[in-house]
Design a protein around this motif. Structure first.
Motif, mmCIF file in Angstrom:
data_model
loop_
_atom_site.group_PDB
_atom_site.id
_atom_site.type_symbol
_atom_site.label_atom_id
_atom_site.label_comp_id
_atom_site.label_asym_id
_atom_site.label_seq_id
_atom_site.Cartn_x
_atom_site.Cartn_y
_atom_site.Cartn_z
ATOM 1 N N UNK A 282 0.741 -1.296 -0.140
ATOM 2 C CA UNK A 282 -0.191 -0.153 -0.008
ATOM 3 C C UNK A 282 1.057 1.306 0.122
ATOM 4 N N UNK A 283 2.021 1.062 0.608
ATOM 5 C CA UNK A 283 3.014 2.143 0.470
ATOM 6 C C UNK A 283 4.227 2.122 -0.152
ATOM 7 N N UNK A 304 9.927 0.182 9.598
ATOM 8 C CA UNK A 304 8.599 0.654 8.903
ATOM 9 C C UNK A 304 7.922 -0.676 8.523
ATOM 10 N N UNK A 305 8.215 -1.801 9.208
ATOM 11 C CA UNK A 305 7.737 -3.150 8.723
ATOM 12 C C UNK A 305 7.693 -3.178 7.120
ATOM 13 N N UNK A 306 8.983 -3.007 6.545
ATOM 14 C CA UNK A 306 8.612 -2.741 5.058
ATOM 15 C C UNK A 306 9.768 -3.630 4.628
ATOM 16 N N UNK A 307 9.942 -3.794 3.124
ATOM 17 C CA UNK A 307 10.936 -4.753 2.346
ATOM 18 C C UNK A 307 11.154 -3.896 1.173
ATOM 19 N N UNK A 308 12.118 -4.810 0.529
ATOM 20 C CA UNK A 308 12.859 -4.050 -0.653
ATOM 21 C C UNK A 308 11.802 -4.222 -1.786
ATOM 22 N N UNK A 322 3.036 3.498 8.377
ATOM 23 C CA UNK A 322 4.303 4.247 9.341
ATOM 24 C C UNK A 322 5.042 4.978 8.172
ATOM 25 N N UNK A 323 5.864 5.942 8.649
ATOM 26 C CA UNK A 323 6.723 6.679 8.074
ATOM 27 C C UNK A 323 7.922 7.255 8.965
ATOM 28 N N UNK A 324 8.993 7.888 8.432
ATOM 29 C CA UNK A 324 10.223 7.946 9.045
ATOM 30 C C UNK A 324 10.836 9.284 8.578
ATOM 31 N N UNK A 325 11.577 10.111 9.429
ATOM 32 C CA UNK A 325 12.426 11.240 8.830
ATOM 33 C C UNK A 325 13.754 10.474 7.713
ATOM 34 N N UNK A 331 1.610 6.871 -0.684
ATOM 35 C CA UNK A 331 0.475 5.905 -0.724
ATOM 36 C C UNK A 331 0.437 5.730 -2.148
ATOM 37 N N UNK A 332 0.383 4.309 -2.456
ATOM 38 C CA UNK A 332 0.190 3.798 -3.821
ATOM 39 C C UNK A 332 -1.204 4.096 -4.357
#
Length: 400
Positions: A282-283, A304-308, A322-325, A331-332
């Motif tokens: 989604x992001x 971010x609980x994200x992957x490549x 979630x986001x980060x500095x 958002x897709x």
């Protein structure tokens, strides 16, 4: 600026005229001011120096704020100088390490030395170019006896003081471009002055910070130093190597991210392990350039609980809000055909007339690609052009 212009400028009348002229923001103003000053009988050298400085002072506000109004510059010196907010961070590192005096070897127009002196450090600034050294002396004059400036190379200064360095630590900014005050060109590491071999031998025995370009080949970074990449307002501007007491225990890699007055830092003992590739979620997250250079993307992905998105391309994806500095998050909306004609139709149907284009891993000129889209509409969005494996991907998204 050459020495004749500098000599004409550094007089009470010359400096008074510069203050009277004030900032010059456009080429039209340059032409009008030159004509007015020449008609008033001022010499060509003085007119050239005053108008040039007035123009540079206006441009320097982005780096030096209000301080620019009383500083002097060369064009190359301004382009290569450290912005004052970042110089203050450098100075803070020295102060926090308990260091009270520093030699700034390759000081340029004095950007970093300003930061050191403003935090109360005693500074000896050195530059090989006589005009640049004179400008640094002028810019640092308000600090009185706390700052001295001399001409000469870093090697000459170290050799002359080898028996007993008169300072506690060093700041080095090797010349990475050809000499000159206006147009300069990048040179190869083996042609830098002083050479990297000389610099690395020196910082192995003296606490030091070394300012380098952010794209330095990582294989050249010596063991036992802290490598800190710095970005400012979205641009990765420098790599600083810290040695001795200036290197933080347990930190081998760091990404310092600044936006305006805000600062964040991510550190690691070494390169972070990447997270596995996952399907577009989604992001979509674009890591800051300093994070990419420091190879700390994996640590950001885990936060971010994200992957490549692809193991070779620095985009992250997640389903968590979630986001980060350390990233820009989007958002897709949808995945679109990666061909201009089909994309143009889809964007027209979505009423998109303002489009930010980002690309990685594809050989596309965004400006030329934009012209093929024939954009018109009232909405805005961001388009990512990238690839997953061997397949091209066009992702339409909105900034979070």
């Amino acid at each position: 600026m050459d020495m004749s212009e500098l000599t004409a400028l550094l007089t009470p009348d010359g400096l008074r005229l510069l203050d009277e002229v004030g900032p010059i923001a456009s080429t039209d103003e340059v032409a009008r001011t030159v004509s007015r000053l020449r008609a008033a009988g001022h010499s060509p050298d003085l007119v050239s120096a005053v108008v040039g400085q007035a123009r540079l002072r206006e441009k320097a506000k982005a780096k030096f704020g209000g301080f620019a109004e009383r500083m002097l510059f060369t064009r190359a010196g301004l382009e290569q100088s450290t912005r004052l907010s970042v110089a203050a961070r450098h100075a803070g590192r020295f102060r926090d390490a308990g260091i009270g005096s520093v030699a700034d070897l390759g000081c340029g127009i004095g950007g970093d030395a300003l930061g050191f002196a403003a935090l109360g450090l005693r500074v000896h600034a050195v530059d090989a170019d006589p005009v640049t050294a004179a400008l640094a002396a002028y810019n640092l004059a308000p600090f009185g006896d706390a700052v001295t400036v001399s001409g000469g190379t870093a090697e000459e200064w170290v050799e002359a003081t080898a028996s007993a360095l008169p300072v506690e630590a060093l700041w080095l900014d090797p010349a990475r471009r050809t000499s000159g005050h206006s147009e300069t060109a990048r040179t190869r590491p083996e042609d830098w002055s002083p050479s990297l071999d000389w610099v690395f031998e020196l910082i192995g025995r003296v606490p030091a910070g070394v300012k380098l370009g952010p794209g330095l080949d990582r294989a050249l970074i010596p063991d036992g130093v802290e490598a800190q990449w710095v970005s400012a307002d979205g641009s990765t501007i420098e790599l600083v190597l810290w040695s001795g007491a200036l290197a933080r225990p347990g930190v081998g890699r760091a990404a310092l991210v600044t936006r305006g007055e805000q600062t964040w830092e991510l550190t690691g003992a070494a390169d972070a392990e990447d997270e596995p590739v996952r399907a577009l979620g989604e992001f979509l997250h674009e890591p800051d350039g300093a994070v990419i250079r420091a190879r700390l993307i994996g640590d950001v992905a885990r936060s971010l609980d994200a992957g490549m998105l692809d193991e070779h391309i620095a985009y992250l994806t997640s389903d968590a809000a979630l986001t980060s500095p350390f990233v820009q998050s989007f958002r897709v909306r949808e995945v679109l055909p990666a061909k201009p004609k089909a994309l143009s139709a889809a964007l027209r149907a979505a009423d998109i007339g303002t489009l930010e284009i980002k690309k990685r891993g594809v050989d596309i000129d965004p400006a030329a690609f934009r012209r093929q889209l024939h954009l018109r509409g009232s909405q805005s969005a961001t388009l990512f052009l990238t690839r997953v494996g061997s397949s091209r991907l066009a992702v339409l998204a909105d900034r979070v």
